[in-house]
Design an enzyme around this catalytic site. Structure first.
Site, PDB file in Angstrom:
ATOM      1  N   GLY C 149     -24.235   6.540  26.514  1.00  0.00           N
ATOM      2  CA  GLY C 149     -24.894   5.256  27.193  1.00  0.00           C
ATOM      3  C   GLY C 149     -24.482   4.149  27.062  1.00  0.00           C
ATOM      4  CB  CYS C 150     -25.841   0.902  28.119  1.00  0.00           C
ATOM      5  SG  CYS C 150     -27.527   1.343  27.656  1.00  0.00           S
ATOM      6  CE1 TYR C 151     -29.698  -2.029  23.717  1.00  0.00           C
ATOM      7  CE2 TYR C 151     -30.888  -0.069  24.336  1.00  0.00           C
ATOM      8  CZ  TYR C 151     -30.716  -1.354  23.538  1.00  0.00           C
ATOM      9  OH  TYR C 151     -32.061  -2.432  24.738  1.00  0.00           O
ATOM     10  CB  THR C 152     -24.345   4.731  22.688  1.00  0.00           C
ATOM     11  OG1 THR C 152     -23.941   5.436  23.540  1.00  0.00           O
ATOM     12  CG2 THR C 152     -25.427   5.776  22.352  1.00  0.00           C
TER      13      THR C 152
END
Lengths: 346, 346, 346, 346
Positions: C149-152
């Site tokens: 994921g992007c945030y991850t």
């Protein structure tokens, strides 16, 4: 106190009516009507009103609701207001309609541009076009006021003195208008998603935007001669504001002061029209949140064309503010009551 | 009518004072002082005031000017207000200082974080920290009110009830704050040019932003115990608004309602503090243009950490609005006079 | 040439795959699959591709389509990829899945956070978590890569060296992340309309955002010890970019250089990780349009807490760019092939 | 490899040259010249280039530096390039000048609009106006190429086929253009601060913007008849992009297809000009980051006026991209080398 109801209260224009009316000394909001949010707390739809507005959105029969109020604002899609108006209703309430239903006198023009049958054509004639600076006296007596469109307000006020004084070639009018995105309403659409609007500008409704015939009709009254225009709106990445840049050919030689005088004379009694000083041009940030319309112009000596710039806040002078200005006239209040707020910057 | 003068009237906070005071029933603005625009019409500096404010910006001797007014707002860089305050001046006027000069009681802390000598340390003690919700009674009697910073207002109001009730580990406080760009002031700088801010987010002042000691001092008073925090501000591409997200470790088990009660009790008399309903979190758009501070929180069951969200308009509750709220207290007016405007959306 | 198909090609991440792959020397895009736009020209969905991409969006049976390609990117909502994966398909193609279907090894965690039954749990084990900087070797051999994921991505890369070296209190991790709006996808929703996002910041998914368990799982592998974090995402008014600000308590005294060495050593072979110079902090504008992740940190001497800042373009390193980086590893290409573009500023 | 130097490398156009040239197979950047940042690392001025560009900004004697390169790009204020050009220099290098110094053939027009003495009038004649689509052959042979302005590129390409074919009244041309803020350059100014530009639109340079005579001169060549236009630029709150809306009166009756054919024929060999399909109008987001110019038009049957819309990225086709396109022609490279990147969206 005038008791009012707002239909379409959960759209951007309806919400702006609430914001401004809360500041109005003579008004009591009785109900907030919404198609989509019946039964929801208004302050859930707009968190800004938490601890300020306690109402729950109502739906249901408008005739019944009309008994509780003196005036109804309809901030609704085209076709709604013309569907509810009848003699019964008008015995109960006055109406300020923010849609286009009663703006166009020629019903064929309405049908052609809006692709809609008009549901109460018998009231078109009596409805007054609510551009206060032009129709002030008629508005005072009106039962139905057709509140002007946002683009049209910016455009007509910029050009009316010129067509009235016939100092321009009436066939030469080109209006290039730019609007913030709240003008598109609060309904969801891909085109108005943040990532689609941000970092973008586009023209739309080229040659066929519905505000065209409205501008034409009013300018035609001003000139007392048939006027056809070119109108091109653009969507730009900001919330509020309309800037209209109008191009017209001058008939003969004029100085800045000549034309300035025409504007100043025409708007001498108008609280909300500001003809700026020479060399200062309207910017939407200087009218944001307020009911002002700022206007200035420049003569292009090389082409003898006049460039007129006008700016409004589309939700205030272009919608809710003007509707309240109309209501003030209809009830004999100070025309600026509830609308004396200075623009909000930045 | 209270006669006021505004020093620093051509900055964003100064301008916001003008906007709000125009709406205040008991105030008369006598002069608008500006370092950079002496002799210019105020409505040229801010086109929004054309036909609204006729004043020309004044400069010159502040003591002389003080004779015309009852109260002076100083919306100026640090070091200015401490440079003009003296017993003479205070015999003439009360002062609400929007800079940091009188916010910090410990003069060494001031010197360390602001890299400035304090020019009138003898007045630090009597100056009252103008966070109305905390110091209401002292403010009423004050001659000098030190108006809190924007980040500090959002941060302190979010955390004060928690530290006072000691339900959190006082060593665990982390505040991650995000601000619109008007907080940086109207002085030109590459960092605040449109193309540098737009489509960007950055942290700045990491571990050393000047609002840190101010938050710490006030929370220390609340807890009656020394508090040190982590504070990290961020700049985001919008004009107005601060959102502070605070992270603290709970001491023991608490339900949402337990903590809600602490907030509601603490702020029960505070017009401008809105503790939102469970599950609804502050957004800056719901306070924009208004003096409200919105607060809510969520318990993270997995870590027993509390996440507190608070939102203000940095120019209103974080600057000009709070300054007026202070003035209202100092003169015994309704605390909300001039500040009852609903938020402006969108 | 590797032949690829893109499912979900009309979302923002799918479109970014197209943009980047057009620049890739070893890839041939065979088809663009779309749920919503079957039969439409791709260049009508995204006007940017007029005269560049001639394809018409396809729909239909994915197994049939799989015969035309070597690799499929699924840039789809959760639940899609796990629904199509089977042994047959994997004999035909490799898969890089940009959804969360194969990111989480613990199927109960997946169910709990995503509220979905997993449709092909038998493949979870073999799927490789596609964070190239961490799992490079496994990715080379994988048939299914679960693209992070992007945030991850922004969070894990910022913290992994710290948890691996165990220089921080593993219970103290707080991540405050801020994202542009393209992260929310191209589906229409009121919350993501321009006027709702512009001039606003809000937190969302407080304590329960789905990227939380993904970050936790990966950091747990790094620390070889169970890690639970606080993760709070925020939506800000920009198109692209994520900035993650992480707060952790240091175990013991460290200098800037001590910690810098840990980062530099850990990422010494990583083309796309840039550990900035001391005193320079990541800003999303410096990575926009590129596959870089910028990282830097500051020690807060007063609290012995470490503040780590990381920035990525959510659509590139947070989605499409990383997917291509994974594909490059899977096919033995230069890891940076197609991704050497400098960031786009302003 | 062609060795190039960039003067003005720390402005937005200079930086865009760097970004694009890094992607060019035949170019080697030898030095980055900057007035303001001599001795600073380029990657400190633009953090995007960290680990990508190692250069330190140079200053000093341009003639000396010219010995190291084959071609110099001058992305500088007016007056610079004309100050350095001489026969000596031209023996060393070719020049692509992104300023206006060599765009206008009539030196009196230059003086009048730019309020500058021209410092090397003897080179005006040989300099070639670098609008590749119009002057391709001359550019191939040029020593000095005057790279067109951003507004002018969007305007001329939209109107050239029309004036050449004389299907419009040459006296009727009105161009209403809208630009993102990067067009104003990276120099600090109050007018371009974030809070002044955001949530605002304004017209500027009304009737006297310096791109006016440049458009007129080129259109005059196209028509072989003197052309005077009305040109009004507007500043809008976005980083990149220009949209030009042009209004012209048609001479006689034309169908959409008639006019489409004129455009398609005229641009049949032009890689970067995209005449869109009927009913699809240019938006700046579809060209962002690319060298494309998108054009379409609509006939207003009611007024027999033609509305032409054109869109470019002001920093690419309006500056750096076009400069590279010119360089490609000058060296016989593929005209699109280094410029084949698809637009970046969103």
């Amino acid at each position: 106190m005038v008791k009012v109801g707002i239909v379409g209260s959960t759209g951007y224009a309806g919400e702006e009516l609430v914001r401004l009316l809360l500041n109005h000394k003579e008004v009591d909001i009785k109900w907030l009507y919404s198609q989509s949010y019946v039964g929801e707390e208004y302050s859930r739809v707009f968190g800004s009103y938490f601890k300020i507005v306690d109402d729950t959105c109502v739906g249901g029969d408008i005739e019944e609701l009309s008994r509780e109020v003196d005036l109804i604002f309809t901030a609704t899609p085209q076709g709604y207001c013309s569907g509810i108006v009848n003699e019964e209703l008008l015995k109960q309430v006055k109406i300020v309609d923010l849609s286009a239903d009663f703006r166009i006198k020629d019903i064929d023009v309405y049908k052609e541009w809006y692709k809609l049958e008009h549901k109460s054509p018998e009231f078109i004639k009596e409805a007054v076009y609510g551009l206060c600076e032009i129709n002030r006296d008629d508005i005072r007596e009106a039962r139905i006021v057709a509140n002007p469109g946002c683009y049209t307000t910016a455009s007509i006020l910029a050009l009316y003195p010129l067509v009235k004084e016939k100092i321009i070639d009436l066939k030469s009018i080109v209006i290039d208008a730019k609007s913030g995105t709240s003008g598109a309403g609060r309904g969801t659409s891909l085109a108005n998603m943040f990532c689609e609007v941000n970092e973008n500008i586009k023209a739309y409704g080229i040659t066929n935007h519905r505000h065209t015939p409205e501008i034409e009709e009013q300018l035609t009254y001003g000139a007392n001669e048939k006027i056809i225009i070119n109108f091109t709106p653009h969507l730009i990445p900001m919330n509020r504001g309309i800037l209209a840049t109008s191009y017209v050919n001058l008939k003969g030689k004029f100085s800045y002061d000549d034309i300035k005088k025409i504007y100043v004379d025409f708007y001498k009694d108008d609280y909300f029209v500001r003809i700026l000083d020479e060399g200062i041009y309207p910017e939407t940030k200087w009218v944001k949140g307020s009911n002002y319309v700022d206007i200035n112009f420049k003569i292009d000596e090389r082409t003898n064309r006049l460039v007129v710039i006008s700016a409004i806040d589309n939700l205030v002078k272009g919608a809710a503010g003007q509707a309240i200005q109309n209501m003030n006239l209809m009830y004999g209040f100070d025309e600026a009551e509830g609308l004396k707020l200075a623009p909000v910057f930045p």
